[in-house]
Design a protein around this motif. Structure first.
Motif, PDB file in Angstrom:
ATOM      1  N   ARG A  71      33.077  27.403  30.971  1.00  0.00           N
ATOM      2  CA  ARG A  71      33.964  28.475  31.426  1.00  0.00           C
ATOM      3  C   ARG A  71      34.098  29.550  30.345  1.00  0.00           C
ATOM      4  O   ARG A  71      34.057  30.745  30.621  1.00  0.00           O
ATOM      5  N   ALA A  75      32.492  33.437  30.370  1.00  0.00           N
ATOM      6  CA  ALA A  75      33.371  34.581  30.116  1.00  0.00           C
ATOM      7  C   ALA A  75      32.802  35.447  28.992  1.00  0.00           C
ATOM      8  O   ALA A  75      32.859  36.672  29.055  1.00  0.00           O
ATOM      9  N   ALA A  76      32.237  34.800  27.974  1.00  0.00           N
ATOM     10  CA  ALA A  76      31.681  35.560  26.843  1.00  0.00           C
ATOM     11  C   ALA A  76      30.440  36.346  27.258  1.00  0.00           C
ATOM     12  O   ALA A  76      30.124  37.366  26.662  1.00  0.00           O
ATOM     13  N   VAL A  78      29.930  37.833  30.164  1.00  0.00           N
ATOM     14  CA  VAL A  78      30.167  38.720  31.315  1.00  0.00           C
ATOM     15  C   VAL A  78      29.540  40.101  31.074  1.00  0.00           C
ATOM     16  O   VAL A  78      29.620  40.660  29.983  1.00  0.00           O
ATOM     17  N   GLY A  79      28.859  40.575  32.105  1.00  0.00           N
ATOM     18  CA  GLY A  79      28.262  41.912  32.053  1.00  0.00           C
ATOM     19  C   GLY A  79      26.931  41.994  31.324  1.00  0.00           C
ATOM     20  O   GLY A  79      26.299  43.033  31.334  1.00  0.00           O
TER      21      GLY A  79
ATOM     22  N   TRP B  52      34.879  46.918  28.704  1.00  0.00           N
ATOM     23  CA  TRP B  52      34.014  45.769  29.018  1.00  0.00           C
ATOM     24  C   TRP B  52      34.143  44.693  27.931  1.00  0.00           C
ATOM     25  O   TRP B  52      34.368  43.522  28.244  1.00  0.00           O
ATOM     26  N   LEU B  56      37.125  42.430  29.908  1.00  0.00           N
ATOM     27  CA  LEU B  56      36.401  41.707  30.975  1.00  0.00           C
ATOM     28  C   LEU B  56      36.218  40.208  30.705  1.00  0.00           C
ATOM     29  O   LEU B  56      36.337  39.413  31.635  1.00  0.00           O
ATOM     30  N   PRO B  57      35.956  39.758  29.446  1.00  0.00           N
ATOM     31  CA  PRO B  57      35.841  38.301  29.243  1.00  0.00           C
ATOM     32  C   PRO B  57      37.096  37.536  29.668  1.00  0.00           C
ATOM     33  O   PRO B  57      36.999  36.493  30.312  1.00  0.00           O
ATOM     34  N   GLN B  60      37.346  37.474  33.431  1.00  0.00           N
ATOM     35  CA  GLN B  60      36.390  36.518  33.998  1.00  0.00           C
ATOM     36  C   GLN B  60      36.844  35.078  33.741  1.00  0.00           C
ATOM     37  O   GLN B  60      36.699  34.220  34.599  1.00  0.00           O
ATOM     38  N   PRO B  64      37.167  32.759  37.503  1.00  0.00           N
ATOM     39  CA  PRO B  64      35.734  32.423  37.428  1.00  0.00           C
ATOM     40  C   PRO B  64      34.960  32.813  38.695  1.00  0.00           C
ATOM     41  O   PRO B  64      33.754  33.058  38.635  1.00  0.00           O
ATOM     42  N   ILE B  68      31.575  39.903  38.648  1.00  0.00           N
ATOM     43  CA  ILE B  68      31.628  41.155  37.879  1.00  0.00           C
ATOM     44  C   ILE B  68      30.200  41.626  37.595  1.00  0.00           C
ATOM     45  O   ILE B  68      29.437  40.952  36.906  1.00  0.00           O
ATOM     46  N   LEU B  70      27.752  44.707  36.152  1.00  0.00           N
ATOM     47  CA  LEU B  70      27.827  45.830  35.235  1.00  0.00           C
ATOM     48  C   LEU B  70      26.470  46.526  35.186  1.00  0.00           C
ATOM     49  O   LEU B  70      25.452  45.866  35.017  1.00  0.00           O
TER      50      LEU B  70
END
Lengths: 274, 130
Positions: A71, A75-76, A78-79, B52, B56-57, B60, B64, B68, B70
């Motif tokens: 998890r 999250a780290a 993302v994008g 971002w 964003l982290p 997210q 979960p 997202i 980008l």
């Protein structure tokens, strides 16, 4: 003016000698340790490493269960582009001096990427069987070798297999093309056999690993994989490591130490791997 | 990132220290966010990039299932006008709302997003501290 320059050069010269003297002193202090002392230090450090490897992973401040770790890593990431979101497993290996490096291959239940396979054989029957069972990128015999040699077909496959009768032709004509890319079929690598089907089956989805320094690092998945799939791949890796430990040709076997799960842009999180 | 202290800080920044982004988005209405901005900072696109990395982290981590996406477009020659926006997506990828991020700071973008997103703040007892 010339005096000033002269003075400057002399001063620099003194400084230089001072540094050399210091370096010599430090060398002298290192060499003061006798062979016995060096051996004792080595033994002490090995004992410390072994004790650290035996300690449970849950004692580490960065320990997390795998689901929680995933998890955080997702999250780290993302994008970030999906091609860069790779999850890595790094395991420390505690081995005594002279023990050969741990190596083997993992067969992943969920492979990270599709491997492109090339099969070289003059036996039409074998080629037909392989084509029916597997999704092969290239299949052929002498004509295929000619085409690759002339540059008509690019070398864009990841693995290659061959039957023994075509190996001399392959080695003489394509060794310079396939060799540097590591895709030349050889008996030593185990990519040449009279019956190719079991070879292809074994190597599909398998990933070789080898100890580099005092650790093994291997990619076990992408962030887009489900938790279950990543867990299956980690378990497969664990089994492969243990098998490699059993098959290690050494009197003193190595030990698996701290294991870290990390991603391309994320932190390393300690997981329970024992 | 070898130091344990640094890694703990990194993890806590995601799950505990970024207060504004600690929200549960209403997943029945909002299914995803789509961000579009430039690779380069010029023309007021720096805030989007900072948003971002900063917020964003955490968003997210606490959501979960939120998708997202980008997209960053390269505009070295400054000859194209690239939009700088967030699209809030609902069911069947329907665009519910759009937020302009150009010439805004990261915290201003987050404030705008909080105004337009259907959400509730994560209760203190559900926050994760490593």
């Amino acid at each position: 003016m010339s005096r000033v320059l002269l003075g400057g050069s002399i001063r620099r010269c003194f400084l230089h000698t001072g540094q050399v003297l210091k370096a010599e002193e430090s060398v002298a202090t290192v060499s003061k340790l006798s062979k016995d002392q060096l051996k004792k230090r080595e033994l002490r450090r090995m004992a410390q490493r072994k004790a650290a490897a035996k300690r449970p992973a849950s004692d580490h401040p960065l320990y997390m269960p795998i689901s929680k770790a995933l998890r955080f890593l997702r999250a780290a990431e993302v994008g970030q582009p999906s091609s860069q979101q790779t999850l890595n497993l790094t395991t420390l290996i505690v081995a005594e001096r002279g023990v050969p490096a741990l190596s083997g291959s993992v067969s992943f239940p969920r492979p990270i990427k599709e491997t492109k396979i090339a099969v070289f054989s003059d036996d039409e029957g074998q080629l037909k069987t392989v084509a029916e069972q597997f999704n092969c990128h290239l299949l052929g015999g002498s004509s295929l070798i000619e085409k690759i040699k002339n540059g008509d077909i690019p070398v864009d496959f990841d693995k290659a297999f061959a039957t023994p009768e075509i190996v001399p032709a392959l080695t003489s004509q394509l060794a310079r093309v396939l060799g540097p890319r590591g895709v030349l079929p050889t008996v030593k690598k185990g990519t040449v056999a009279p019956d190719i089907t079991p070879l292809v089956k074994q190597s599909l989805g398998s990933m070789p690993f080898r100890q580099q320094g005092n650790c093994i690092s291997i990619a076990v998945g992408k962030c887009s994989f489900a938790d279950g799939q990543i867990l299956e791949n980690i378990i497969a890796t664990q089994e492969a490591y243990k098998e490699a430990l059993v098959n290690q040709k050494s009197k003193k076997s190595s030990m698996l130490g701290k294991t870290t799960l990390s991603s391309t842009h994320g932190p390393g999180i300690v997981i329970d791997f024992a | 990132m070898s130091s344990v202290k640094k890694q703990l800080e990194f993890l806590n920044k995601i799950s505990y220290n970024t207060k504004k982004a600690q929200i549960f988005v209403n997943s029945e209405k909002v299914t995803g966010l789509k961000l579009l901005f430039q690779w380069q900072n010029h023309d007021g696109h720096m805030g989007a990039r900072k948003f971002w990395h900063e917020y964003l982290p955490t968003l997210q981590y606490y959501n979960p299932a939120l998708k997202i996406d980008l997209l960053r477009l390269k505009n070295d020659k400054r000859d194209v006008e690239v939009p700088c926006k967030i699209e809030i997506l609902g069911r069947e990828s329907k665009i519910l709302d759009t937020i302009n991020m150009q010439y805004k700071k990261d915290n201003e973008i987050m404030d705008d997003l909080l105004l337009k997103l259907d959400h509730e703040v994560v209760p203190q007892d559900q926050l994760v501290k490593v």
